[in-house]
Design a protein around this motif. Sequence first.
Motif, PDB file in Angstrom:
ATOM      1  N   LEU A  52       0.816  -1.210   0.000  1.00  0.00           N
ATOM      2  CA  LEU A  52       0.000   0.000   0.000  1.00  0.00           C
ATOM      3  C   LEU A  52       0.853   1.264   0.000  1.00  0.00           C
ATOM      4  N   LEU A  53       1.925   1.258   0.773  1.00  0.00           N
ATOM      5  CA  LEU A  53       2.815   2.431   0.777  1.00  0.00           C
ATOM      6  C   LEU A  53       3.451   2.638  -0.593  1.00  0.00           C
ATOM      7  N   SER A  54       3.895   1.568  -1.217  1.00  0.00           N
ATOM      8  CA  SER A  54       4.544   1.723  -2.521  1.00  0.00           C
ATOM      9  C   SER A  54       3.544   2.103  -3.604  1.00  0.00           C
ATOM     10  N   SER A  55       2.275   1.766  -3.428  1.00  0.00           N
ATOM     11  CA  SER A  55       1.266   2.120  -4.432  1.00  0.00           C
ATOM     12  C   SER A  55       0.749   3.533  -4.254  1.00  0.00           C
ATOM     13  N   PHE A  56       0.484   3.935  -3.013  1.00  0.00           N
ATOM     14  CA  PHE A  56      -0.190   5.203  -2.788  1.00  0.00           C
ATOM     15  C   PHE A  56       0.714   6.328  -2.319  1.00  0.00           C
ATOM     16  N   VAL A  57       1.910   6.034  -1.831  1.00  0.00           N
ATOM     17  CA  VAL A  57       2.818   7.085  -1.375  1.00  0.00           C
ATOM     18  C   VAL A  57       4.217   6.816  -1.953  1.00  0.00           C
ATOM     19  N   MET A  67       8.323   6.365  -0.381  1.00  0.00           N
ATOM     20  CA  MET A  67       9.094   5.141  -0.594  1.00  0.00           C
ATOM     21  C   MET A  67      10.387   5.417  -1.375  1.00  0.00           C
ATOM     22  N   ASN A  68      10.414   6.507  -2.150  1.00  0.00           N
ATOM     23  CA  ASN A  68      11.609   6.845  -2.926  1.00  0.00           C
ATOM     24  C   ASN A  68      12.579   7.748  -2.168  1.00  0.00           C
ATOM     25  N   GLN A  69      12.320   8.017  -0.911  1.00  0.00           N
ATOM     26  CA  GLN A  69      13.228   8.836  -0.114  1.00  0.00           C
ATOM     27  C   GLN A  69      14.554   8.107   0.039  1.00  0.00           C
ATOM     28  N   PRO A  70      15.656   8.765  -0.351  1.00  0.00           N
ATOM     29  CA  PRO A  70      16.953   8.100  -0.180  1.00  0.00           C
ATOM     30  C   PRO A  70      17.388   8.111   1.289  1.00  0.00           C
ATOM     31  N   LEU A  71      17.883   6.966   1.749  1.00  0.00           N
ATOM     32  CA  LEU A  71      18.411   6.887   3.111  1.00  0.00           C
ATOM     33  C   LEU A  71      19.887   7.219   3.101  1.00  0.00           C
ATOM     34  N   PHE A  72      20.651   6.488   2.283  1.00  0.00           N
ATOM     35  CA  PHE A  72      22.040   6.857   2.000  1.00  0.00           C
ATOM     36  C   PHE A  72      22.451   6.145   0.721  1.00  0.00           C
ATOM     37  N   GLY A  73      23.138   6.871  -0.130  1.00  0.00           N
ATOM     38  CA  GLY A  73      23.544   6.334  -1.426  1.00  0.00           C
ATOM     39  C   GLY A  73      22.320   6.026  -2.279  1.00  0.00           C
ATOM     40  N   HIS A  74      22.299   4.833  -2.866  1.00  0.00           N
ATOM     41  CA  HIS A  74      21.164   4.423  -3.703  1.00  0.00           C
ATOM     42  C   HIS A  74      20.116   3.649  -2.909  1.00  0.00           C
ATOM     43  N   LEU A  75      20.298   3.526  -1.613  1.00  0.00           N
ATOM     44  CA  LEU A  75      19.359   2.789  -0.766  1.00  0.00           C
ATOM     45  C   LEU A  75      18.192   3.685  -0.384  1.00  0.00           C
ATOM     46  N   THR A  76      16.989   3.282  -0.795  1.00  0.00           N
ATOM     47  CA  THR A  76      15.794   4.069  -0.497  1.00  0.00           C
ATOM     48  C   THR A  76      15.002   3.407   0.627  1.00  0.00           C
ATOM     49  N   LEU A  77      14.027   4.151   1.138  1.00  0.00           N
ATOM     50  CA  LEU A  77      13.160   3.622   2.182  1.00  0.00           C
ATOM     51  C   LEU A  77      12.352   2.428   1.670  1.00  0.00           C
ATOM     52  N   GLY A  78      11.881   2.495   0.426  1.00  0.00           N
ATOM     53  CA  GLY A  78      11.108   1.398  -0.163  1.00  0.00           C
ATOM     54  C   GLY A  78      11.929   0.120  -0.277  1.00  0.00           C
ATOM     55  N   LEU A  79      13.190   0.250  -0.718  1.00  0.00           N
ATOM     56  CA  LEU A  79      14.057  -0.925  -0.828  1.00  0.00           C
ATOM     57  C   LEU A  79      14.354  -1.500   0.557  1.00  0.00           C
ATOM     58  N   THR A  80      14.550  -0.641   1.522  1.00  0.00           N
ATOM     59  CA  THR A  80      14.811  -1.101   2.890  1.00  0.00           C
ATOM     60  C   THR A  80      13.598  -1.832   3.460  1.00  0.00           C
ATOM     61  N   LEU A  81      12.411  -1.281   3.258  1.00  0.00           N
ATOM     62  CA  LEU A  81      11.201  -1.951   3.735  1.00  0.00           C
ATOM     63  C   LEU A  81      10.955  -3.266   2.992  1.00  0.00           C
ATOM     64  N   GLY A  82      11.282  -3.311   1.715  1.00  0.00           N
ATOM     65  CA  GLY A  82      11.146  -4.553   0.947  1.00  0.00           C
ATOM     66  C   GLY A  82      12.083  -5.633   1.463  1.00  0.00           C
ATOM     67  N   LEU A  83      13.314  -5.257   1.769  1.00  0.00           N
ATOM     68  CA  LEU A  83      14.263  -6.230   2.326  1.00  0.00           C
ATOM     69  C   LEU A  83      13.883  -6.614   3.752  1.00  0.00           C
ATOM     70  N   ALA A  84      13.224  -5.702   4.446  1.00  0.00           N
ATOM     71  CA  ALA A  84      12.784  -6.008   5.810  1.00  0.00           C
ATOM     72  C   ALA A  84      11.706  -7.095   5.820  1.00  0.00           C
ATOM     73  N   GLN A  85      11.027  -7.285   4.704  1.00  0.00           N
ATOM     74  CA  GLN A  85      10.032  -8.357   4.629  1.00  0.00           C
ATOM     75  C   GLN A  85      10.685  -9.721   4.827  1.00  0.00           C
ATOM     76  N   PHE A  86      11.890  -9.898   4.302  1.00  0.00           N
ATOM     77  CA  PHE A  86      12.617 -11.158   4.495  1.00  0.00           C
ATOM     78  C   PHE A  86      12.975 -11.351   5.975  1.00  0.00           C
ATOM     79  N   VAL A  87      13.334 -10.257   6.616  1.00  0.00           N
ATOM     80  CA  VAL A  87      13.656 -10.333   8.041  1.00  0.00           C
ATOM     81  C   VAL A  87      12.412 -10.695   8.848  1.00  0.00           C
ATOM     82  N   VAL A  88      11.289 -10.077   8.505  1.00  0.00           N
ATOM     83  CA  VAL A  88      10.035 -10.373   9.208  1.00  0.00           C
ATOM     84  C   VAL A  88       9.670 -11.843   9.038  1.00  0.00           C
TER      85      VAL A  88
END
Length: 148
Positions: free
Chosen positions: A60-65, A69-90
């Motif tokens: 929902l975040l990637s679809s509507f906001v 999700m495209n906010q860069p955290l550092f370098g090419h790593l964005t919040l959306g990519l971090t949350l996507g990788l966090a799914q594996f951790v969850v």
Amino acid sequence: MPEYSPQRDDTPTFPLPHIERTPPSRISDLPEFHSLRRAQRRFGIRATILSVGGFLLYVLLSSFVPAVMNQPLFGHLTLGLTLGLAQFVVMGVTAWCYARHMRTRVDPLARGLKSRLHETGSRRARSAASPQGAGQPLRHGTRGFRTW
């Protein structure tokens, strides 16, 4: 009535020996079984809500906001990519918690239920054996099929 009838007749053509049957003890009637199912279901519902809810939130975040999700955290790593990788951790944490929950809460209940059923079954077998040593009681149609 004719000798041949098109309707199936399941009555035996020979007299059946007297068979004493004990009322079937269903495992689902035992209170230990209910507590086992409750413990398993309670954790399963929580784990499913956490896992599916986290993934649904990500979608929902990637679809509507997408700007968030495209906010860069550092370098090419964005919040959306971090949350996507966090799914594996969850999912990994959920699997680990499930294994721990089963080992500490559900498995002891299942072992206790298994030993109780084994004890009840062996007690029935001992009481069904005749004192003269005539052997095992006759079991008719153990698979649910008629014998010849």
